[in-house]
Design a protein around this motif. Structure first.
Motif, PDB file in Angstrom:
ATOM      1  N   ALA A  39     -18.461  48.239  50.061  1.00 46.36           N
ATOM      2  CA  ALA A  39     -18.486  49.612  50.564  1.00 46.36           C
ATOM      3  C   ALA A  39     -17.349  50.424  49.962  1.00 46.36           C
ATOM      4  N   VAL A  40     -16.152  49.836  49.887  1.00 47.83           N
ATOM      5  CA  VAL A  40     -15.013  50.559  49.319  1.00 47.83           C
ATOM      6  C   VAL A  40     -15.280  50.875  47.840  1.00 47.83           C
ATOM      7  N   PHE A  41     -15.838  49.897  47.129  1.00 51.84           N
ATOM      8  CA  PHE A  41     -16.101  50.141  45.711  1.00 51.84           C
ATOM      9  C   PHE A  41     -17.164  51.202  45.515  1.00 51.84           C
ATOM     10  N   ALA A  42     -18.209  51.178  46.352  1.00 55.66           N
ATOM     11  CA  ALA A  42     -19.269  52.190  46.234  1.00 55.66           C
ATOM     12  C   ALA A  42     -18.703  53.580  46.499  1.00 55.66           C
ATOM     13  N   GLY A  43     -17.832  53.667  47.536  1.00 56.06           N
ATOM     14  CA  GLY A  43     -17.182  54.947  47.808  1.00 56.06           C
ATOM     15  C   GLY A  43     -16.351  55.412  46.625  1.00 56.06           C
ATOM     16  N   GLY A  44     -15.684  54.458  45.979  1.00 52.22           N
ATOM     17  CA  GLY A  44     -14.893  54.789  44.807  1.00 52.22           C
ATOM     18  C   GLY A  44     -15.729  55.319  43.662  1.00 52.22           C
ATOM     19  N   VAL A  45     -16.911  54.730  43.487  1.00 52.09           N
ATOM     20  CA  VAL A  45     -17.804  55.190  42.412  1.00 52.09           C
ATOM     21  C   VAL A  45     -18.245  56.626  42.678  1.00 52.09           C
ATOM     22  N   VAL A  46     -18.593  56.903  43.945  1.00 52.03           N
ATOM     23  CA  VAL A  46     -19.043  58.267  44.284  1.00 52.03           C
ATOM     24  C   VAL A  46     -17.911  59.260  44.053  1.00 52.03           C
ATOM     25  N   LEU A  47     -16.696  58.904  44.497  1.00 51.13           N
ATOM     26  CA  LEU A  47     -15.553  59.806  44.324  1.00 51.13           C
ATOM     27  C   LEU A  47     -15.275  60.070  42.843  1.00 51.13           C
ATOM     28  N   THR A  48     -15.330  59.003  42.050  1.00 54.63           N
ATOM     29  CA  THR A  48     -15.080  59.157  40.614  1.00 54.63           C
ATOM     30  C   THR A  48     -16.127  60.060  39.974  1.00 54.63           C
ATOM     31  N   SER A  49     -17.374  59.923  40.428  1.00 58.19           N
ATOM     32  CA  SER A  49     -18.420  60.764  39.839  1.00 58.19           C
ATOM     33  C   SER A  49     -18.166  62.233  40.173  1.00 58.19           C
ATOM     34  N   LEU A  50     -17.648  62.481  41.379  1.00 60.15           N
ATOM     35  CA  LEU A  50     -17.342  63.867  41.732  1.00 60.15           C
ATOM     36  C   LEU A  50     -16.200  64.418  40.891  1.00 60.15           C
ATOM     37  N   VAL A  51     -15.274  63.559  40.491  1.00 63.66           N
ATOM     38  CA  VAL A  51     -14.121  64.037  39.717  1.00 63.66           C
ATOM     39  C   VAL A  51     -14.480  64.291  38.267  1.00 63.66           C
ATOM     40  N   ILE A  52     -15.291  63.409  37.663  1.00 62.55           N
ATOM     41  CA  ILE A  52     -15.435  63.543  36.208  1.00 62.55           C
ATOM     42  C   ILE A  52     -16.746  64.137  35.732  1.00 62.55           C
ATOM     43  N   ILE A  53     -17.790  64.141  36.553  1.00 61.81           N
ATOM     44  CA  ILE A  53     -19.062  64.618  35.995  1.00 61.81           C
ATOM     45  C   ILE A  53     -19.160  66.150  35.947  1.00 61.81           C
ATOM     46  N   PRO A  54     -18.825  66.876  37.018  1.00 59.46           N
ATOM     47  CA  PRO A  54     -18.966  68.332  36.906  1.00 59.46           C
ATOM     48  C   PRO A  54     -17.914  68.929  35.978  1.00 59.46           C
ATOM     49  N   ASN A  55     -18.181  70.143  35.531  1.00 54.05           N
ATOM     50  CA  ASN A  55     -17.335  70.812  34.544  1.00 54.05           C
ATOM     51  C   ASN A  55     -16.174  71.525  35.201  1.00 54.05           C
ATOM     52  N   TRP A  56     -15.221  70.764  35.707  1.00 56.79           N
ATOM     53  CA  TRP A  56     -14.115  71.409  36.416  1.00 56.79           C
ATOM     54  C   TRP A  56     -13.241  72.209  35.451  1.00 56.79           C
ATOM     55  N   PRO A  57     -12.548  73.249  35.969  1.00 54.66           N
ATOM     56  CA  PRO A  57     -11.707  74.076  35.085  1.00 54.66           C
ATOM     57  C   PRO A  57     -10.552  73.325  34.450  1.00 54.66           C
ATOM     58  N   TRP A  58     -10.034  72.276  35.146  1.00 52.05           N
ATOM     59  CA  TRP A  58      -8.896  71.598  34.524  1.00 52.05           C
ATOM     60  C   TRP A  58      -9.285  70.826  33.273  1.00 52.05           C
ATOM     61  N   PHE A  59     -10.613  70.663  33.057  1.00 56.39           N
ATOM     62  CA  PHE A  59     -11.029  70.020  31.822  1.00 56.39           C
ATOM     63  C   PHE A  59     -11.076  71.010  30.672  1.00 56.39           C
ATOM     64  N   ASN A  60     -10.872  72.282  30.950  1.00 52.19           N
ATOM     65  CA  ASN A  60     -11.040  73.277  29.908  1.00 52.19           C
ATOM     66  C   ASN A  60      -9.742  74.020  29.629  1.00 52.19           C
ATOM     67  N   LYS A  61      -8.600  73.313  29.728  1.00 52.51           N
ATOM     68  CA  LYS A  61      -7.301  73.976  29.583  1.00 52.51           C
ATOM     69  C   LYS A  61      -7.000  74.344  28.133  1.00 52.51           C
ATOM     70  N   HIS A  62      -7.622  73.615  27.191  1.00 57.34           N
ATOM     71  CA  HIS A  62      -7.359  73.902  25.774  1.00 57.34           C
ATOM     72  C   HIS A  62      -8.665  74.290  25.114  1.00 57.34           C
ATOM     73  N   PRO A  63      -9.129  75.496  25.405  1.00 56.33           N
ATOM     74  CA  PRO A  63     -10.449  75.847  24.866  1.00 56.33           C
ATOM     75  C   PRO A  63     -10.410  75.997  23.356  1.00 56.33           C
ATOM     76  N   LEU A  64     -11.560  75.732  22.740  1.00 52.13           N
ATOM     77  CA  LEU A  64     -11.640  75.833  21.286  1.00 52.13           C
ATOM     78  C   LEU A  64     -11.611  77.297  20.898  1.00 52.13           C
ATOM     79  N   LYS A  65     -10.983  77.545  19.742  1.00 57.29           N
ATOM     80  CA  LYS A  65     -10.919  78.935  19.289  1.00 57.29           C
ATOM     81  C   LYS A  65     -12.060  79.170  18.313  1.00 57.29           C
ATOM     82  N   TRP A  66     -13.116  79.801  18.818  1.00 59.61           N
ATOM     83  CA  TRP A  66     -14.206  80.165  17.907  1.00 59.61           C
ATOM     84  C   TRP A  66     -13.807  81.450  17.212  1.00 59.61           C
ATOM     85  N   LEU A  67     -14.236  81.640  15.975  1.00 59.53           N
ATOM     86  CA  LEU A  67     -13.963  82.876  15.257  1.00 59.53           C
ATOM     87  C   LEU A  67     -14.720  84.026  15.911  1.00 59.53           C
ATOM     88  N   ASP A  68     -14.075  85.224  15.965  1.00 61.85           N
ATOM     89  CA  ASP A  68     -14.795  86.394  16.444  1.00 61.85           C
ATOM     90  C   ASP A  68     -15.862  86.754  15.430  1.00 61.85           C
TER      91      ASP A  68
END
Lengths: 97, 164
Positions: A39-68
């Motif tokens: 049960a603890v491990f299953a809960g851990g898997v669910v929590l980890t999926s919430l942290v890494i699967i959606p596109n959270w803003p902290w994953f986008n701190k160094h955005p790529l510089k596309w040319l204008d």
């Protein structure tokens, strides 16, 4: 997400899962409950999926510089000299086929 | 980690692999368990003893303490009593007389008085006055991992000389 974000996501995935696995095993072993460990491990898997699967803003701190687009227009794609001259001839050939 | 699907797939495969590893460690932790079971069986009565493929009906009083066999990784313990004897034809005959399933540690210390669940018959007429052993076998079935089987041999039982 950007490149740095991808690296962060992968590291978080591995660290979180291993940490939850160790916690789950220690909890299960000390309380002598196999079900609790799962049960603890299953809960851990669910929590980890919430942290890494959606596109959270902290994953986008160094955005790529596309040319204008204005920058791209300053340096247009070069056109070959031969193509300009034989433009008419090529067109005719295309129509016959 | 380009898309949701990619990350979800990586998460799932890594978590299943890690689950397999912790189950392996859990199974390995069973080796630290040193069990000390005890048992005794009493033959209270020989009810019937008939000829023509000799058949015996016994009343048994089985006492056992198998609590030390259980670990956190044990699902159940299967226990059975077998009568073992020797004949001219076979060096070892084993006949299962009774079995049961112990689902948890609380039920592992028990005594039961019963007639034999399964028939004690012989292929022939060799059972008069026969000395036999009653062996208590058990199979420890884990939640993950390898099953362990062991036994206690109790000697000194004799069948009567005459049919009845």
């Amino acid at each position: 997400m950007d490149w740095q974000g991808q690296k962060l996501a992968e590291h978080l995935l591995q660290i979180l899962l291993i940490a939850f696995a160790i916690t789950a095993f220690i909890v299960g072993y000390s309380l002598a409950s196999f079900q609790l460990m799962l049960a603890v491990f299953a809960g851990g898997v669910v929590l980890t999926s919430l942290v890494i699967i959606p596109n959270w803003p902290w994953f986008n701190k160094h955005p790529l510089k596309w040319l204008d687009s204005s920058e791209a227009e300053k340096y247009p794609k070069p056109v070959k000299e031969k193509e300009k001259e034989a433009g008419g001839g090529a067109k005719k050939k295309g129509e016959k086929r | 980690m380009h898309s949701f699907g990619y990350r979800a797939n990586a998460l799932l495969t890594l978590s299943v692999t890690i689950l397999a590893i912790i189950c392996g460690i859990a199974s390995f932790s069973d080796t630290f368990n040193s069990p000390s079971p005890s048992a005794s069986i009493q033959v209270l009565n020989v009810n019937r003893f008939q000829k023509l493929d000799d058949e015996v009906s016994l009343t048994l009083n089985i006492t056992a303490d198998l609590q030390s066999l259980f670990t956190w990784n044990t699902k159940q313990v299967f226990v059975f009593v077998a009568a073992e004897y020797e004949t001219l034809k076979n060096s070892l005959n084993q006949v299962s007389l009774w079995d049961g399933i112990i689902p948890s540690q609380e039920h592992a210390k028990f005594w039961i008085r019963t007639t034999n669940k399964y028939r004690f018959t012989d292929q022939g007429s060799n059972l008069r006055g026969k000395e036999f052993n009653l062996t208590l076998h058990w199979h420890v079935m884990p939640k993950t991992g390898k099953m362990i089987a062991d036994k206690i041999v109790l000697t000194g039982y004799v069948l009567p000389q005459e049919y009845r």
